[in-house]
Write an enzyme that holds these catalytic residues in place. Sequence first.
Site, PDB file in Angstrom:
ATOM      1  N   SER A 139       2.600  -0.724  -6.888  1.00  0.00           N
ATOM      2  CA  SER A 139       1.870  -0.902  -5.919  1.00  0.00           C
ATOM      3  C   SER A 139       2.092  -2.218  -4.887  1.00  0.00           C
ATOM      4  O   SER A 139       1.445  -2.204  -3.817  1.00  0.00           O
ATOM      5  CB  SER A 139       0.027  -1.217  -6.182  1.00  0.00           C
ATOM      6  OG  SER A 139      -0.120  -2.386  -6.483  1.00  0.00           O
ATOM      7  N   LYS A 146      -1.512  -8.876  -7.108  1.00  0.00           N
ATOM      8  CA  LYS A 146      -1.824  -8.122  -5.682  1.00  0.00           C
ATOM      9  C   LYS A 146      -1.404  -9.200  -4.349  1.00  0.00           C
ATOM     10  O   LYS A 146      -1.252 -10.573  -5.198  1.00  0.00           O
ATOM     11  CB  LYS A 146      -2.629  -7.647  -5.809  1.00  0.00           C
ATOM     12  CG  LYS A 146      -3.066  -6.763  -5.923  1.00  0.00           C
ATOM     13  CD  LYS A 146      -2.874  -4.969  -5.247  1.00  0.00           C
ATOM     14  CE  LYS A 146      -2.940  -3.839  -6.769  1.00  0.00           C
ATOM     15  NZ  LYS A 146      -2.544  -3.582  -6.665  1.00  0.00           N
TER      16      LYS A 146
END
Length: 317
Positions: A97, A170
């Site tokens: 990701s 993230k």
Amino acid sequence: MSVQQSTESGESGGTKERAERPERAEAAERAGSAGAGEAVEARAGEAGPDDAEPGAKPARRKRPFWQELPILLVIALLLSLGIKTFFVQAFSIPSGSMENTLQIGDRVLVDKLTPWFGAEPERGEVVVFRDPGGWLEGTQTHDDGFMGSVQKVLSTVGLMPSADEKDLIKRVIAVGGDTVECNAGSPVKVNGVALDEPYLFPGATPCDNDPVGTVTVPKGKLWVMGDHRNNSRDSRPHHNLTGDGFVPVDDVVGRAFVVAWPISDWSTLPVPDTFDKVPSGSAAAPLEAPPAPAALALAGVVPVALWRRRRSRRDAR
């Protein structure tokens, strides 16, 4: 005549005897000194610990290495555990990701110290945070085999990342008070400023696969996205599903500041320059009018304060 001879002879013998006396005394003195020295040396050789000179430190016995090794290992483990708990911890990247900024299997070092001094995450930082709820559903987070047990032991002291912790990594796009615009076919905008995002995975679009429109981030929360936007379940899909998708600041473990392993991927993780152009969301927000009860209370307090001030001036005169 004979008497005289004997007298002379006696005098001669006495004189000789008197001459030999100092020599004998000197020899005896030398012998006595030698004997005393030997006696002192003998006593010194037989002296015990109680006969040592006052204030002298006893000689320290050095321990063998095999006795010191367990102590050194315990100290090393305690230091490692303390560093992991309060300063820096290693984390493994389990998914794609955050490609190409982070590759699967990379090990990053996370700064856990600055949050202890009140520092909060800022826009553009790559952060590790605990699952806010349901973000990791259906994903395998640990291995029950032998290697899983080894990893669990080593992760306890910070020598390996933990496989049991439900953590995600993230990039922070917006903080509390910011307004995010995420529309298909357009760049991401924060507080009206379009972000230039060179860190995105080649071919990935900023918001095309999960547009959310315009969102205002609540105070104490974060809006996060992966760098591989087409392969990241971040704030966007969770906002579309539940109307939330925000990460509480209290759930942030720390900021990832360097890729430490493998050596070929070693790099720092600085904040991109594009976030320096974003104005503060709280500064742009209009001031809210106080509620009616508060406004009435303020209206009543002001005249009283002015009256007391005038009265104090009169009394001073």
